[in-house]
Design an enzyme around this catalytic site. Structure first.
Site, short mmCIF file in Angstrom:
data_model
loop_
_atom_site.label_atom_id
_atom_site.label_comp_id
_atom_site.label_asym_id
_atom_site.label_seq_id
_atom_site.Cartn_x
_atom_site.Cartn_y
_atom_site.Cartn_z
N GLY A 14 0.97 -1.28 0.07
CA GLY A 14 -0.17 -0.04 0.00
C GLY A 14 0.77 1.22 0.16
CB SER A 15 4.30 2.31 -0.69
OG SER A 15 4.55 1.79 -2.17
CG LEU A 95 -10.35 -5.51 -11.69
CD1 LEU A 95 -10.35 -3.89 -11.89
CD2 LEU A 95 -11.05 -5.98 -10.59
CG HIS A 111 2.78 -2.26 -14.87
ND1 HIS A 111 2.30 -3.49 -14.52
CD2 HIS A 111 3.64 -2.63 -15.95
CE1 HIS A 111 3.08 -4.31 -15.05
NE2 HIS A 111 4.00 -3.83 -15.82
C1 GRF Z 1 3.69 -1.26 -7.29
O1 GRF Z 1 4.94 -1.50 -7.95
C2 GRF Z 1 2.72 -1.03 -8.59
O2 GRF Z 1 3.25 -0.61 -9.75
C3 GRF Z 1 2.46 -2.46 -8.69
O3 GRF Z 1 2.58 -3.18 -7.36
C4 GRF Z 1 3.44 -2.31 -6.57
C5 GRF Z 1 2.49 -2.07 -5.41
O4 GRF Z 1 3.17 -1.29 -4.45
N1 GRF Z 1 1.22 -2.82 -9.30
P1 GRF Z 1 2.49 -0.71 -3.38
O5 GRF Z 1 1.44 -2.05 -2.54
O6 GRF Z 1 1.55 0.33 -3.44
O7 GRF Z 1 3.48 -0.56 -2.18
#
Ligand code: GRF
Length: 240
Positions: A14-15, A95, A111
């Site tokens: 969830g960053s 989805l 992504h």
């Molecule tokens: C990120 O690298 C995002 O691009 C990918 O999954 C990762 C999720 O990271 N889809 P976070 O959970 O937001 O920290």
């Protein structure tokens, strides 16, 4: 324009969700997070949402017979919470049209590659395996394919000598946080325009009018769009 009413879908750390919460709190993003929905319990992203006082739901995909019924439950939860836009922030499920048709052209994904290169899982390792010198991240609208929907904005990130997967992922993640906030802000400003496919079955195009959506190599200092200010988002560089 009214603020964006966001539903944020997560599966883990969830960053990117944190970047959204921080940007809203700092007045840099005109939005409200109506619901954080996770398909997995006990993930860090849920704790982040709770700390921010944002409603959360866990809908475990394993409790559903198929993707359509999971998606229908997710749509119900998001609608009930008042979300009209959806952000996939590390959401590790594909989805179906059951979901996408409920939020047409309103599902945004981040992504960690320059799409259409390296879709799917572990894009950072894919980039290393291919020996590319430049990779990055992409914010795009979601369609029924895997990371195939209309591209909204991209930021380039260099691959440096000696990079391993975690070092590269951490450098991309800094740009992800900044790019996602920037793209959502542009949407909140009403800049998103959708052009239908030129030919039947072709690809729709998305444009963010009047802004620079191709952001440069972070290594070379502030990019054309000034992406990548480390002070711009919280909790950067934690690895992916
Ligand atoms: C990120 O690298 C995002 O691009 C990918 O999954 C990762 C999720 O990271 N889809 P976070 O959970 O937001 O920290």
């Amino acid at each position: 324009m009214p603020p964006l009413d966001l539903g944020v879908l997560i599966s883990g750390r969830g960053s990117n969700l944190q970047a959204i919460l921080d940007a809203i709190a700092a007045g840099r993003l005109d939005a409200r997070v109506r619901l954080v929905l996770s398909n997995r319990a006990d993930v860090e992203g849920l704790a982040r949402a709770e700390r921010a006082g944002v409603p959360t739901r866990v809908i475990a995909h394993r409790d559903f017979a198929d993707r359509d019924s999971f998606d229908a439950a997710a749509v119900d939860a998001l609608r009930e919470a008042g979300a009209t836009w959806v952000v996939l922030a590390g959401f590790m499920r594909l989805l179906t049209t059951t979901f996408l048709d409920a939020f047409p052209h309103r599902v945004v994904n981040i992504h960690p590659s320059l799409l259409p290169s390296f879709p799917g899982v572990d894009a950072q390792q894919q980039a290393l395996d291919h020996g590319v010198r430049v990779t990055g991240c992409t914010v795009h609208l979601v369609d029924a394919g895997t990371d195939t929907g209309p591209i909204l904005a991209q930021a380039a990130v260099p691959v440096l000598d000696g990079d391993d997967r975690d070092a590269l992922a951490a450098r991309i993640l800094v740009q992800e946080h900044a790019l996602l906030i920037r793209a959502l802000s542009w949407i909140a400003e009403g800049r998103l325009q959708i052009a239908p496919p030129d030919v039947p079955g072709g690809r729709a195009r998305a444009t963010l009018a009047g802004v620079e959506t191709a952001l440069g190599l972070a290594q070379n200092g502030p990019a054309r769009g000034d992406v990548g200010g480390v002070g711009e988002v919280g909790e950067v560089g934690e690895g992916a």
